[in-house]
Enzyme design. Sequence first.
Site, mmCIF file in Angstrom:
data_model
loop_
_atom_site.group_PDB
_atom_site.id
_atom_site.type_symbol
_atom_site.label_atom_id
_atom_site.label_comp_id
_atom_site.label_asym_id
_atom_site.label_seq_id
_atom_site.Cartn_x
_atom_site.Cartn_y
_atom_site.Cartn_z
ATOM 1 N N HIS A 191 12.265 -24.029 18.360
ATOM 2 C CA HIS A 191 13.530 -23.301 18.171
ATOM 3 C C HIS A 191 14.671 -23.997 18.887
ATOM 4 C CE1 HIS A 191 12.050 -19.099 16.821
ATOM 5 N NE2 HIS A 191 12.509 -19.799 15.810
ATOM 6 N N ARG A 216 0.003 -11.145 18.219
ATOM 7 C CA ARG A 216 1.019 -11.696 17.299
ATOM 8 C C ARG A 216 1.827 -12.819 17.961
ATOM 9 N NH1 ARG A 216 4.479 -8.286 12.773
ATOM 10 N NH2 ARG A 216 5.388 -10.101 11.783
ATOM 11 N N ASN A 264 3.739 -17.761 17.821
ATOM 12 C CA ASN A 264 4.884 -18.488 18.393
ATOM 13 C C ASN A 264 4.533 -19.909 18.821
ATOM 14 O OD1 ASN A 264 6.514 -16.257 18.058
ATOM 15 N ND2 ASN A 264 6.049 -15.419 20.077
ATOM 16 N N GLU A 306 3.982 -24.125 8.947
ATOM 17 C CA GLU A 306 3.435 -22.811 9.334
ATOM 18 C C GLU A 306 1.965 -22.688 8.888
ATOM 19 O OE1 GLU A 306 5.255 -21.033 11.308
ATOM 20 O OE2 GLU A 306 7.362 -21.395 10.788
ATOM 21 N N GLU A 313 3.865 -7.073 17.978
ATOM 22 C CA GLU A 313 3.936 -8.265 18.846
ATOM 23 C C GLU A 313 3.775 -7.935 20.323
ATOM 24 O OE1 GLU A 313 6.649 -11.148 17.254
ATOM 25 O OE2 GLU A 313 6.669 -12.266 19.124
ATOM 26 N N LYS A 329 -2.621 -14.972 8.797
ATOM 27 C CA LYS A 329 -1.403 -14.215 9.169
ATOM 28 C C LYS A 329 -1.661 -12.710 9.049
ATOM 29 C CE LYS A 329 3.195 -13.255 9.596
ATOM 30 N NZ LYS A 329 4.571 -13.634 9.608
ATOM 31 N N LYS A 385 8.354 -7.891 9.250
ATOM 32 C CA LYS A 385 9.610 -8.105 9.987
ATOM 33 C C LYS A 385 10.729 -8.307 8.974
ATOM 34 C CE LYS A 385 8.012 -10.237 14.287
ATOM 35 N NZ LYS A 385 8.111 -11.455 15.127
ATOM 36 N N ARG A 392 17.062 6.156 3.802
ATOM 37 C CA ARG A 392 15.984 6.156 4.820
ATOM 38 C C ARG A 392 14.686 5.529 4.325
ATOM 39 N NH1 ARG A 392 17.785 11.440 5.833
ATOM 40 N NH2 ARG A 392 19.411 11.415 7.411
ATOM 41 N N HIS A 452 6.995 -22.812 18.689
ATOM 42 C CA HIS A 452 8.313 -22.233 18.420
ATOM 43 C C HIS A 452 9.236 -22.205 19.638
ATOM 44 C CE1 HIS A 452 6.647 -21.306 14.557
ATOM 45 N NE2 HIS A 452 7.725 -20.662 14.162
HETATM 46 N N1 LIG Z 1 10.090 -11.923 8.303
HETATM 47 C C1 LIG Z 1 9.356 -12.880 8.842
HETATM 48 O O1 LIG Z 1 8.292 -12.638 9.416
HETATM 49 C C2 LIG Z 1 9.826 -14.293 8.720
HETATM 50 C C3 LIG Z 1 8.974 -15.352 9.073
HETATM 51 C C4 LIG Z 1 9.434 -16.650 8.916
HETATM 52 C C5 LIG Z 1 10.713 -16.877 8.430
HETATM 53 N N2 LIG Z 1 11.515 -15.828 8.105
HETATM 54 C C6 LIG Z 1 12.868 -16.039 7.567
HETATM 55 O O2 LIG Z 1 12.728 -16.712 6.325
HETATM 56 C C7 LIG Z 1 13.912 -17.459 6.087
HETATM 57 C C8 LIG Z 1 13.509 -18.837 5.597
HETATM 58 O O3 LIG Z 1 12.720 -18.705 4.440
HETATM 59 P P1 LIG Z 1 12.643 -19.860 3.338
HETATM 60 O O4 LIG Z 1 12.326 -21.131 4.002
HETATM 61 O O5 LIG Z 1 11.786 -19.354 2.268
HETATM 62 O O6 LIG Z 1 14.170 -20.000 2.911
HETATM 63 P P2 LIG Z 1 15.032 -19.554 1.634
HETATM 64 O O7 LIG Z 1 14.736 -18.176 1.214
HETATM 65 O O8 LIG Z 1 16.451 -19.868 2.014
HETATM 66 O O9 LIG Z 1 14.552 -20.569 0.508
HETATM 67 C C9 LIG Z 1 14.784 -21.951 0.656
HETATM 68 C C10 LIG Z 1 15.511 -22.529 -0.548
HETATM 69 O O10 LIG Z 1 14.621 -22.636 -1.652
HETATM 70 C C11 LIG Z 1 15.191 -22.026 -2.806
HETATM 71 N N3 LIG Z 1 14.070 -21.558 -3.590
HETATM 72 C C12 LIG Z 1 13.286 -20.484 -3.362
HETATM 73 N N4 LIG Z 1 12.251 -20.457 -4.219
HETATM 74 C C13 LIG Z 1 12.383 -21.512 -5.039
HETATM 75 C C14 LIG Z 1 11.608 -22.037 -6.107
HETATM 76 N N5 LIG Z 1 10.469 -21.461 -6.466
HETATM 77 N N6 LIG Z 1 12.052 -23.144 -6.732
HETATM 78 C C15 LIG Z 1 13.199 -23.762 -6.334
HETATM 79 N N7 LIG Z 1 13.948 -23.333 -5.306
HETATM 80 C C16 LIG Z 1 13.553 -22.222 -4.661
HETATM 81 C C17 LIG Z 1 16.103 -20.970 -2.251
HETATM 82 O O11 LIG Z 1 17.095 -20.601 -3.176
HETATM 83 C C18 LIG Z 1 16.682 -21.670 -1.030
HETATM 84 O O12 LIG Z 1 17.730 -22.515 -1.412
HETATM 85 C C19 LIG Z 1 14.711 -17.450 7.361
HETATM 86 O O13 LIG Z 1 15.783 -16.566 7.220
HETATM 87 C C20 LIG Z 1 13.727 -16.939 8.406
HETATM 88 O O14 LIG Z 1 14.362 -16.224 9.439
HETATM 89 C C21 LIG Z 1 11.086 -14.554 8.236
HETATM 90 ZN ZN LIG Z 2 8.312 -20.360 12.153
#
Ligand SMILES: NC(=O)c1ccc[n+]([C@@H]2O[C@H](COP(=O)([O-])OP(=O)(O)OC[C@H]3O[C@@H](n4cnc5c(N)ncnc54)[C@H](O)[C@@H]3O)[C@@H](O)[C@H]2O)c1
Ligand SMILES: [Zn+2]
Length: 349
Positions: free
Chosen positions: A237, A226, A230, A176, A222, A212, A134, A112, A233
């Site tokens: 998207h 918030r 979007n 972003e 949201e 942010k 999130k 939990r 997006h």
């Molecule tokens: N929770 C939220 O509010 C929120 C907001 C935006 C996006 N997201 C989520 O985030 C995800 C995308 O995040 P992302 O773009 O960071 O993707 P990711 O975590 O897949 O990272 C992108 C790539 O970079 C590599 N990588 C990470 N750090 C590195 C570094 N320092 N050096 C070399 N390689 C590195 C990773 O292994 C991966 O291959 C999606 O799943 C999306 O849904 C969440």
């Molecule tokens: Zn985005």
Amino acid sequence: MKEIIQKDFEIYFGSEVLEKLAEILINKEYSKIFVLVDNNTKIHCWPILSPYLVNVQLIEIEAGESHKNLQNAEKIWTKLQHYKADKHAVIINLGGGVISDLGGFVAATYKRGIDFINIPTTLLGMVDASIGGKLGIDLHAFKNAVGVIKNPKYIFIDPIFLNTLSAAEKRNGLAEVCKHALIDDKSLFEKLQLTENKETLDTLLFHSIKIKVKIVKKDPFEKDLRKTLNFGHTIGHAIETYSLKNDSNPLKHGEAIAIGMICEAYISVAIQGLANNELKKISQYFIDRFPKYKGKLPAQELIEYMRNDKKNEEGFINFTLLKKIGKAKINCHCHDELIAKSLDYYQHL
Ligand SMILES: NC(=O)c1ccc[n+]([C@@H]2O[C@H](COP(=O)([O-])OP(=O)(O)OC[C@H]3O[C@@H](n4cnc5c(N)ncnc54)[C@H](O)[C@@H]3O)[C@@H](O)[C@H]2O)c1
Ligand SMILES: [Zn+2]
């Protein structure tokens, strides 16, 4: 070191944050420390973090969105159980958004809820995914279908991790950063247009993070503000989904959102009075920094995707638009023809 201290979480930013992490961990006396990595952050980021930690258990998953799933959540829960993690254990998420979404979700649900700490290592993670609480996983083809909202205890952001990130991944986060400027702060957009050197980039990064934090603090669930996040997006998207289906080398999220922001700025001129010269500046910013999409963007198919968007209410496609650079307007609607025209506008740039 800069800091943002909130009621339920703290953000530390700069080149001394890992010392701060070590200090906090000593004082907190967690019963066990787990670090979640993917196969890339294990190679590039773990060697930077590991000198600051003792007695930790590393948990590794494969990199990439397709691994943000229930199988990996179960794998991590099982590892926690295997190592007898109790309510006083902590998970440190060392990676991009995939790691912080998944690791945060696992932590928020294990017994939990145990504490978790984010150390974002992608630009997108630093300015977006690690902040706002999130958390979640994808279910089959449905992105972020299962999840909860819970903040990490701490976020440690050290731009050093960006040194090993590819140019494409940096661009992904830059979309972003720029979005934050367009919806909330004209001065940040102006600086982004000018800047390239490392020191100012770090300052702009922190500026973007503050935006942010400000938004999610005022509206964590949201309900209204918030939704400004979007911007770009709705169309973005749809383009991302279309590209995933049709292209051998699909657009990244940030690349699709950059196109979405151009199109939605075009719509903003028509129905929110955004000035034409601001549309031009926005278009130029993204055209100069992002590759132009070579394929055709079919309006009807994209509009169908937009109709299925979970942001919609009462059957309308929901947009966040701009009244001017730095000022967003949520819950806007427009005719399908205008959406089609905006795609045409982008394709003729
Ligand atoms: N929770 C939220 O509010 C929120 C907001 C935006 C996006 N997201 C989520 O985030 C995800 C995308 O995040 P992302 O773009 O960071 O993707 P990711 O975590 O897949 O990272 C992108 C790539 O970079 C590599 N990588 C990470 N750090 C590195 C570094 N320092 N050096 C070399 N390689 C590195 C990773 O292994 C991966 O291959 C999606 O799943 C999306 O849904 C969440
Ligand atoms: Zn985005």
